[in-house]
Design an enzyme around this catalytic site. Structure first.
Site, short mmCIF file in Angstrom:
data_model
loop_
_atom_site.label_atom_id
_atom_site.label_comp_id
_atom_site.label_asym_id
_atom_site.label_seq_id
_atom_site.Cartn_x
_atom_site.Cartn_y
_atom_site.Cartn_z
N GLU A 41 -20.17 79.21 -51.51
CA GLU A 41 -21.42 80.20 -51.93
C GLU A 41 -22.02 80.06 -50.37
OE1 GLU A 41 -24.61 81.67 -51.67
OE2 GLU A 41 -25.50 79.94 -52.67
N CYS A 61 -30.58 82.20 -50.19
CA CYS A 61 -29.22 83.00 -49.95
C CYS A 61 -29.55 84.29 -50.70
CB CYS A 61 -28.09 82.18 -50.57
SG CYS A 61 -28.17 81.72 -52.15
#
Length: 459
Positions: free
Chosen positions: A230, A264
């Protein structure tokens, strides 16, 4: 062996110093985790679920202590730290509730045998390398899924939240998790690469930058170990011609500034159709100018510091490079005087390719506002990125927005008229340079399992 000293980013004061493990001692911890796994894999799915439910209760019991430490180590608003611990406990509840069914054997009807069974078996010790922006959630997200699957779990946490990682290990033991099944490795990068090579490590997961992802994927690939990555993102939020602009300004400000702008899946590029651009920008900038930055433990603070001064300086350099290449500062953009890693809520306009504000991920409270000719052009600009983690659509026409999200938006997650971080029932992950694999949503429990085919004939 070296040492790690954690620092309060709001004050610059040292918090604690930790000794790094030697490679030999780190490998011994891997062996101990594998030994714990060899017993845990034989525990029934239902009993694993009961243990995981207990971990959620232990997190709630220790919420205030863990929240205070996270805020001290990385500068999160204290209310956000408390919410983060609650989210972690909710992940435990969700996993305990649906894990046994998600991992249950599935019957098949093969043509070459009387019957077939697909089982989802644990594969071993899973090594997680995690960042600092969510010191508890990033850990819980992969650890709980893998513990439910029957795996053992190792953690290398970001150095600036070492204390939070060690506290989670302590909370897990308090919650009833068997000794050594979840193990924190206080190590540097060189030792980390050796852990990836360890024969008892069977999978690796990383949350971090795309550069870090390339390094980890290459290291794991050399020893043929599966990975879940990720990585970075440059999420676009599109404000279409029919958007409710008051709602759009509110949602987009939340999307950019949540967690001090260090998430993120924060919105980072805000692509606004020409028809509503001026009105949206006025409302958007007003929200940024109203942000109160200060002590993250104070109830009336809107935004705390960034997690480290070097990262704050990196963000400012990206802003300056963007301005040098034609971007304009609508508000913010100056490092304040005084101690700490503070940076103001900043809006950039005239953002174009060739600027860090357009091309790269700015991991701090800086919004890039980009004008689109129309809705079709907004979709084109949104996809004009090497990243593809998340994004948003602001529009009154929900059906049209859903179609755009599902068929045209090249990302792993899309938020329509809302901003959100994560939910345990929904898959989390991206495409392109934002990585691969999924966490949450049931899928995360199967990422590091062996989908084993069993063919049964008549005796």
């Amino acid at each position: 062996m070296g040492t790690i000293t954690t620092v309060n980013p709001a004050t610059g004061a040292d918090i604690e110093t930790y000794e790094e493990l030697s490679q030999e001692d780190a490998k011994k911890k891997v062996d101990a985790c594998h030994e714990a796994f060899s017993k845990w894999k034989l525990v029934s799915r239902e009993d694993r679920a009961e243990t995981i439910k207990g971990l959620g209760n232990a997190l709630r019991d220790n919420k205030e202590e863990l929240a205070q430490l996270m805020t001290e180590e990385v500068g999160k608003l204290i209310k956000d730290s408390r919410d983060e611990v609650e989210l972690c406990a909710a992940i435990c509840d969700y996993t305990a509730g649906c894990g046994p069914a998600e991992l249950a054997p599935e019957p098949r009807d093969p043509s070459n045998a009387g019957r077939g069974i697909v089982t989802y078996e644990p594969i071993g010790v899973i090594y997680g390398i995690q960042p600092w922006n969510f010191p508890a959630y990033q850990v819980i997200r992969y650890a709980i899924a893998n513990l439910m699957a029957g795996n053992g779990v190792l953690l290398k946490h970001a150095s600036n939240c070492t204390g939070s990682g060690l506290m989670i290990e302590k909370i897990f033991r308090q919650g009833g998790l068997p000794e050594n099944l979840f193990t924190v490795l206080v190590i540097g990068h060189d030792t980390s690469d050796e852990i990836i090579k360890h024969d008892k490590v069977r999978g690796v997961t990383l949350t971090g930058s795309d550069d870090a992802g390339r390094h980890i994927a290459e290291a794991a690939g050399k020893v043929l170990k599966p990975t879940v990555l990720e990585l970075g993102s440059n999420d676009a939020y599109m404000v279409l011609e029919d958007a409710d602009l008051d709602l759009a300004a509110k949602v987009c400000a939340q999307a950019r500034l949540y967690n001090n702008g260090q998430t993120c899946i924060n919105g980072k590029r805000f692509i606004v159709t020409e028809k509503v651009y001026d009105e949206f920008l006025e409302k958007f900038v007003a929200r940024f100018e109203a942000v109160k930055t200060g002590d993250p433990t104070a109830a009336d603070t809107d935004m705390g510091p960034m997690s480290r001064t070097d990262l704050r300086d990196d963000v400012h350099e990206q802003v300056e490079k963007s301005v040098a290449n034609g971007a304009k500062i609508a508000c913010g953009g100056k490092i304040p005087d005084g101690p700490g890693a503070f940076y103001p809520a900043t809006v950039l306009t005239d953002v174009k390719p060739g600027q860090p504000a357009y091309d790269d991920e700015i991991f701090g409270p800086v919004a890039s506002v980009i004008k689109a000719k129309d809705d079709d052009d907004a979709m084109r600009l949104a996809n004009d990125s090497r990243y593809g983690l998340g994004g948003g659509i602001l529009s009154k026409d929900e059906d049209r927005a859903i179609e755009l999200a599902s068929k045209h938006f090249d990302t792993g997650m899309v938020f329509i008229n809302v901003y959100g971080v994560a939910d345990p029932s929904m898959p989390f992950g991206g495409v392109k340079n934002s990585g691969y694999g999924r966490e949450h949503g049931g899928l995360g429990m199967r990422e590091f399992t062996n989908a084993k085919s069993i063919f049964v004939g008549s005796a």
